[in-house]
Design a protein around this motif. Structure first.
Motif, PDB file in Angstrom:
ATOM      1  N   ASN A 180       0.819  -1.208   0.000  1.00  0.00           N
ATOM      2  CA  ASN A 180       0.000   0.000   0.000  1.00  0.00           C
ATOM      3  C   ASN A 180       0.853   1.259   0.000  1.00  0.00           C
ATOM      4  OD1 ASN A 180      -2.331  -1.495  -0.002  1.00  0.00           O
ATOM      5  ND2 ASN A 180      -2.700  -1.325   2.185  1.00  0.00           N
ATOM      6  N   GLY A 181       1.855   1.300   0.859  1.00  0.00           N
ATOM      7  CA  GLY A 181       2.729   2.459   0.898  1.00  0.00           C
ATOM      8  C   GLY A 181       3.482   2.652  -0.403  1.00  0.00           C
ATOM      9  N   ALA A 182       3.894   1.550  -1.011  1.00  0.00           N
ATOM     10  CA  ALA A 182       4.604   1.639  -2.289  1.00  0.00           C
ATOM     11  C   ALA A 182       3.703   2.194  -3.384  1.00  0.00           C
ATOM     12  CB  ALA A 182       5.133   0.263  -2.692  1.00  0.00           C
ATOM     13  N   LEU A 183       2.437   1.810  -3.373  1.00  0.00           N
ATOM     14  CA  LEU A 183       1.494   2.329  -4.369  1.00  0.00           C
ATOM     15  C   LEU A 183       1.278   3.828  -4.197  1.00  0.00           C
ATOM     16  CD1 LEU A 183      -1.101  -0.582  -4.352  1.00  0.00           C
ATOM     17  CD2 LEU A 183       0.184   0.199  -6.351  1.00  0.00           C
ATOM     18  N   VAL A 184       1.216   4.284  -2.951  1.00  0.00           N
ATOM     19  CA  VAL A 184       1.098   5.722  -2.697  1.00  0.00           C
ATOM     20  C   VAL A 184       2.334   6.451  -3.198  1.00  0.00           C
ATOM     21  CG1 VAL A 184       1.058   7.461  -0.864  1.00  0.00           C
ATOM     22  CG2 VAL A 184      -0.514   5.516  -0.768  1.00  0.00           C
ATOM     23  N   LEU A 185       3.512   5.912  -2.881  1.00  0.00           N
ATOM     24  CA  LEU A 185       4.759   6.522  -3.330  1.00  0.00           C
ATOM     25  C   LEU A 185       4.829   6.569  -4.850  1.00  0.00           C
ATOM     26  CD1 LEU A 185       7.612   7.615  -2.706  1.00  0.00           C
ATOM     27  CD2 LEU A 185       8.411   5.239  -2.629  1.00  0.00           C
ATOM     28  N   ALA A 186       4.438   5.471  -5.494  1.00  0.00           N
ATOM     29  CA  ALA A 186       4.497   5.407  -6.953  1.00  0.00           C
ATOM     30  C   ALA A 186       3.481   6.334  -7.616  1.00  0.00           C
ATOM     31  CB  ALA A 186       4.264   3.972  -7.421  1.00  0.00           C
ATOM     32  N   SER A 187       2.380   6.625  -6.922  1.00  0.00           N
ATOM     33  CA  SER A 187       1.312   7.436  -7.509  1.00  0.00           C
ATOM     34  C   SER A 187       1.495   8.933  -7.289  1.00  0.00           C
ATOM     35  CB  SER A 187      -0.048   7.016  -6.918  1.00  0.00           C
ATOM     36  OG  SER A 187      -0.309   5.650  -7.157  1.00  0.00           O
ATOM     37  N   ALA A 188       2.445   9.313  -6.465  1.00  0.00           N
ATOM     38  CA  ALA A 188       2.618  10.725  -6.133  1.00  0.00           C
ATOM     39  C   ALA A 188       2.990  11.536  -7.367  1.00  0.00           C
ATOM     40  CB  ALA A 188       3.688  10.883  -5.062  1.00  0.00           C
ATOM     41  N   GLU A 189       2.396  12.696  -7.490  1.00  0.00           N
ATOM     42  CA  GLU A 189       2.656  13.582  -8.633  1.00  0.00           C
ATOM     43  C   GLU A 189       3.364  14.847  -8.167  1.00  0.00           C
ATOM     44  OE1 GLU A 189      -0.574  14.477 -11.234  1.00  0.00           O
ATOM     45  OE2 GLU A 189      -1.615  12.602 -10.804  1.00  0.00           O
ATOM     46  N   GLU A 190       4.257  15.331  -9.001  1.00  0.00           N
ATOM     47  CA  GLU A 190       4.899  16.622  -8.804  1.00  0.00           C
ATOM     48  C   GLU A 190       5.522  16.767  -7.423  1.00  0.00           C
ATOM     49  OE1 GLU A 190       2.289  19.798  -9.878  1.00  0.00           O
ATOM     50  OE2 GLU A 190       1.496  18.729 -11.621  1.00  0.00           O
ATOM     51  N   VAL A 191       6.213  15.723  -6.973  1.00  0.00           N
ATOM     52  CA  VAL A 191       6.921  15.775  -5.695  1.00  0.00           C
ATOM     53  C   VAL A 191       8.352  15.309  -5.905  1.00  0.00           C
ATOM     54  CG1 VAL A 191       4.854  15.343  -4.305  1.00  0.00           C
ATOM     55  CG2 VAL A 191       6.237  13.417  -5.073  1.00  0.00           C
ATOM     56  N   ASP A 192       9.204  15.676  -4.990  1.00  0.00           N
ATOM     57  CA  ASP A 192      10.540  15.104  -4.910  1.00  0.00           C
ATOM     58  C   ASP A 192      10.369  13.711  -4.307  1.00  0.00           C
ATOM     59  OD1 ASP A 192      13.040  14.267  -4.002  1.00  0.00           O
ATOM     60  OD2 ASP A 192      13.748  16.314  -3.698  1.00  0.00           O
ATOM     61  N   ARG A 193      10.514  12.678  -5.113  1.00  0.00           N
ATOM     62  CA  ARG A 193      10.198  11.324  -4.641  1.00  0.00           C
ATOM     63  C   ARG A 193      11.124  10.886  -3.509  1.00  0.00           C
ATOM     64  NH1 ARG A 193       6.351   8.595  -7.371  1.00  0.00           N
ATOM     65  NH2 ARG A 193       5.818   9.394  -9.440  1.00  0.00           N
ATOM     66  N   ASP A 194      12.393  11.275  -3.550  1.00  0.00           N
ATOM     67  CA  ASP A 194      13.288  10.911  -2.457  1.00  0.00           C
ATOM     68  C   ASP A 194      12.803  11.518  -1.146  1.00  0.00           C
ATOM     69  OD1 ASP A 194      14.915   9.437  -4.105  1.00  0.00           O
ATOM     70  OD2 ASP A 194      16.304  11.086  -4.501  1.00  0.00           O
ATOM     71  N   ARG A 195      12.390  12.771  -1.211  1.00  0.00           N
ATOM     72  CA  ARG A 195      11.892  13.432  -0.006  1.00  0.00           C
ATOM     73  C   ARG A 195      10.589  12.791   0.448  1.00  0.00           C
ATOM     74  NH1 ARG A 195      11.857  19.861   0.531  1.00  0.00           N
ATOM     75  NH2 ARG A 195      14.067  19.315   0.662  1.00  0.00           N
ATOM     76  N   PHE A 196       9.689  12.499  -0.463  1.00  0.00           N
ATOM     77  CA  PHE A 196       8.423  11.871  -0.095  1.00  0.00           C
ATOM     78  C   PHE A 196       8.658  10.475   0.466  1.00  0.00           C
ATOM     79  CE2 PHE A 196       4.104  10.133  -1.609  1.00  0.00           C
ATOM     80  CZ  PHE A 196       3.499  10.494  -0.423  1.00  0.00           C
ATOM     81  N   PHE A 197       9.626   9.752  -0.104  1.00  0.00           N
ATOM     82  CA  PHE A 197       9.974   8.437   0.437  1.00  0.00           C
ATOM     83  C   PHE A 197      10.433   8.556   1.887  1.00  0.00           C
ATOM     84  CE2 PHE A 197      13.649   5.657   1.369  1.00  0.00           C
ATOM     85  CZ  PHE A 197      12.983   4.466   1.511  1.00  0.00           C
ATOM     86  N   ARG A 198      11.274   9.557   2.175  1.00  0.00           N
ATOM     87  CA  ARG A 198      11.747   9.734   3.544  1.00  0.00           C
ATOM     88  C   ARG A 198      10.595  10.088   4.476  1.00  0.00           C
ATOM     89  NH1 ARG A 198      16.112  12.236   0.795  1.00  0.00           N
ATOM     90  NH2 ARG A 198      15.241  14.312   1.158  1.00  0.00           N
ATOM     91  N   GLN A 199       9.664  10.904   3.989  1.00  0.00           N
ATOM     92  CA  GLN A 199       8.503  11.243   4.805  1.00  0.00           C
ATOM     93  C   GLN A 199       7.671  10.002   5.126  1.00  0.00           C
ATOM     94  OE1 GLN A 199       6.540  14.269   2.495  1.00  0.00           O
ATOM     95  NE2 GLN A 199       7.669  15.938   3.469  1.00  0.00           N
ATOM     96  N   LEU A 200       7.432   9.181   4.115  1.00  0.00           N
ATOM     97  CA  LEU A 200       6.683   7.948   4.339  1.00  0.00           C
ATOM     98  C   LEU A 200       7.424   7.016   5.290  1.00  0.00           C
ATOM     99  CD1 LEU A 200       5.315   7.098   0.769  1.00  0.00           C
ATOM    100  CD2 LEU A 200       3.937   7.568   2.802  1.00  0.00           C
ATOM    101  N   MET A 201       8.750   6.959   5.134  1.00  0.00           N
ATOM    102  CA  MET A 201       9.537   6.074   5.999  1.00  0.00           C
ATOM    103  C   MET A 201       9.508   6.569   7.450  1.00  0.00           C
ATOM    104  SD  MET A 201      13.336   4.523   5.365  1.00  0.00           S
ATOM    105  CE  MET A 201      14.221   6.082   5.546  1.00  0.00           C
TER     106      MET A 201
END
Length: 471
Positions: free
Chosen positions: A426-447
């Protein structure tokens, strides 16, 4: 040193190296699976890679590809426009609508990842358009799925109730459902406040700027989800939200995508038009829902099949969309799950469970079981962990020192509430679906958020569900 202990220490090293050296954690996990599997466990390469999550690989690729085409041809903009009309422009309601939709889907029998795969890309499109904190939106989608996840007719609920009945333990289907619903609703409310959700009150879509941002004049507090003078400004409400807020507010979103707007209220020009490509994509979305929920077809295979049909008819959109497949996320998740499977095959999880069961203090053992369920589930299948752990605690429960209904509910909720982790499906799907974000930063936030949930929630669940039934 035992092989099981070595495998746990290597997992810790993976986290340290990935966070300090900015190396993709999935690549490290693949290397660790090879090293630990062959050297410590004596596995051959075939057994090491037997744990590669091929089904999840296809889900991540298929879903992100399908919705990348939907973004390229403007379907997601059309959905955003329609959704805003449905809530009469009140942006504050959007996250809760997504929470409710995923909750209903899982409550009536959808597999949790399938519900998230359907809703998350749409929800994250709303988040990008109206500057809603992506962690807020993603967390509410996942917690919504888990809120409905233990209804008596759901996959999780049926699994747990079936195991309890088969083991001859007393059960309470409604208590299990209510426990999951209440816990996830409370957590959703906390993250809503922590990520600036209260700043969305009174803000309507027509108040948004050309890029969807909300300035002070429009009712949006700077930093709570709107553009406020530059990326990197801390979330205003996050600093007031306690431990969770402190963790998630340390880093905020960056918007790096192109400005696709131009119409009034942040709606792109032409978003209201239902072109043939958009109509076909919406039809595909309906078919995806029907295929997954009505005929129990694989979400990934169905999504990629529909994406291929759209690509053949409108190849220009497909060329734009191919780069939208979340390959770094695919590597991350597949690598980690491959390593976790090596741990499972080595007996590390069972070894840890048997060690806990041997503890003479029942309440301490119950707490540790909740933590084992939560930690392992953050990296692996929640259904699989539930199916493995509940039978493992049966001898412990048969002693009669711990209330069975409370312990089963605590273990079940602990093993699913952590699915906000970017390493879970589920978390991976949210990360993969994120638009217009810095994915590394969003990954750290999720982590960080997943770590806070994994560290704090099992203890709170134990305190409220297990301790009252002790003795």
């Amino acid at each position: 040193m035992s092989a099981e202990l070595i495998s746990i220490l290597v997992l810790a090293v993976i986290f340290v190296v990935a966070t300090t050296r900015s190396v993709n954690m999935g690549a490290l996990a693949f290397a660790a699976a090879f090293g630990v599997g062959t050297l410590a466990a004596g596995f051959d390469s075939e057994k090491v890679f037997a744990g590669f999550p091929g089904d999840l690989f296809v889900v991540l690729v298929g879903v992100t590809y399908f919705f990348a085409i939907a973004r390229a041809n403007g379907t997601t903009d059309w959905l955003v426009h329609a959704g805003i009309k449905a809530v009469r422009g009140r942006i504050v309601l959007i996250p809760w609508v997504m929470f409710a939709v995923t909750g209903v889907l899982t409550a009536i029998g959808a597999v949790s990842p399938a519900a998230v795969a359907i809703v998350a890309p749409i929800a994250m499109g709303f988040a990008a358009k109206y500057r809603i904190h992506p962690l807020l939106m993603g967390a509410l989608v996942v917690h919504g799925a888990q809120a409905g996840g233990f209804s008596p007719i759901s996959i999780y609920g049926s699994t747990v109730n079936g195991i309890v009945a088969r083991e001859g333990l007393p059960g309470n289907e409604l208590a299990l459902f209510a426990a999951s619903l209440v816990v996830n609703l409370v957590i959703a409310a906390v993250i809503f406040i922590a990520c600036g959700g209260m700043g969305l009150r009174g803000t309507r879509a027509e108040d948004a700027g050309p890029d969807g941002s909300r300035g002070p004049a429009a009712g949006g507090a700077p930093g709570t989800g709107g553009a406020s003078g530059g990326s990197g400004a801390p979330a205003a409400a996050g600093a007031q939200a306690g431990a969770v807020g402190t963790a998630v507010a340390t880093q905020t979103r960056e918007r790096t995508g192109p400005d696709r707007s131009g119409g009034a209220g942040g709606v792109p020009d032409g978003a209201e038009r239902l072109t043939p490509a958009r109509a076909a994509t919406l039809t595909g979305l309906v078919l995806l829902v029907v295929a997954v929920l009505g005929f129990d077809l694989d979400a990934g295979l169905t999504a990629i099949a529909l994406a291929v049909v759209l690509a053949v008819i409108w190849p220009a959109d497909s060329k734009k969309a191919i780069s939208g497949i979340a390959w770094p996320t695919v590597l991350l998740v597949c690598g980690m799950l491959t390593y976790v499977n090596v741990l499972d095959e080595m007996g590390t999880i069972e070894w840890a469970g048997e060690g806990v069961a041997a503890i003479s203090l029942p309440l301490v053992a119950a707490l540790l079981f909740c933590y084992i369920g939560g930690f392992v589930s953050a990296f692996a299948s929640s259904t699989g962990i539930i199916g493995a752990l509940i039978p493992l605690v049966v001898p412990f429960l048969e002693k009669g020192e711990i209330g069975v209904v409370g312990m089963v509910a605590a273990l079940s909720v602990s093993a699913t509430v952590v699915d906000v982790s970017p390493f879970s499906t589920n978390g991976a799907l949210v990360l993969a679906s994120a638009e217009e974000v810095d994915r590394d930063r969003f990954f750290r936030q999720l982590m960080i958020y997943g770590g806070v949930v994994t560290a704090a929630v099992p203890a709170l669940i134990w305190l409220t569900m297990v301790v009252p039934g002790f003795g």
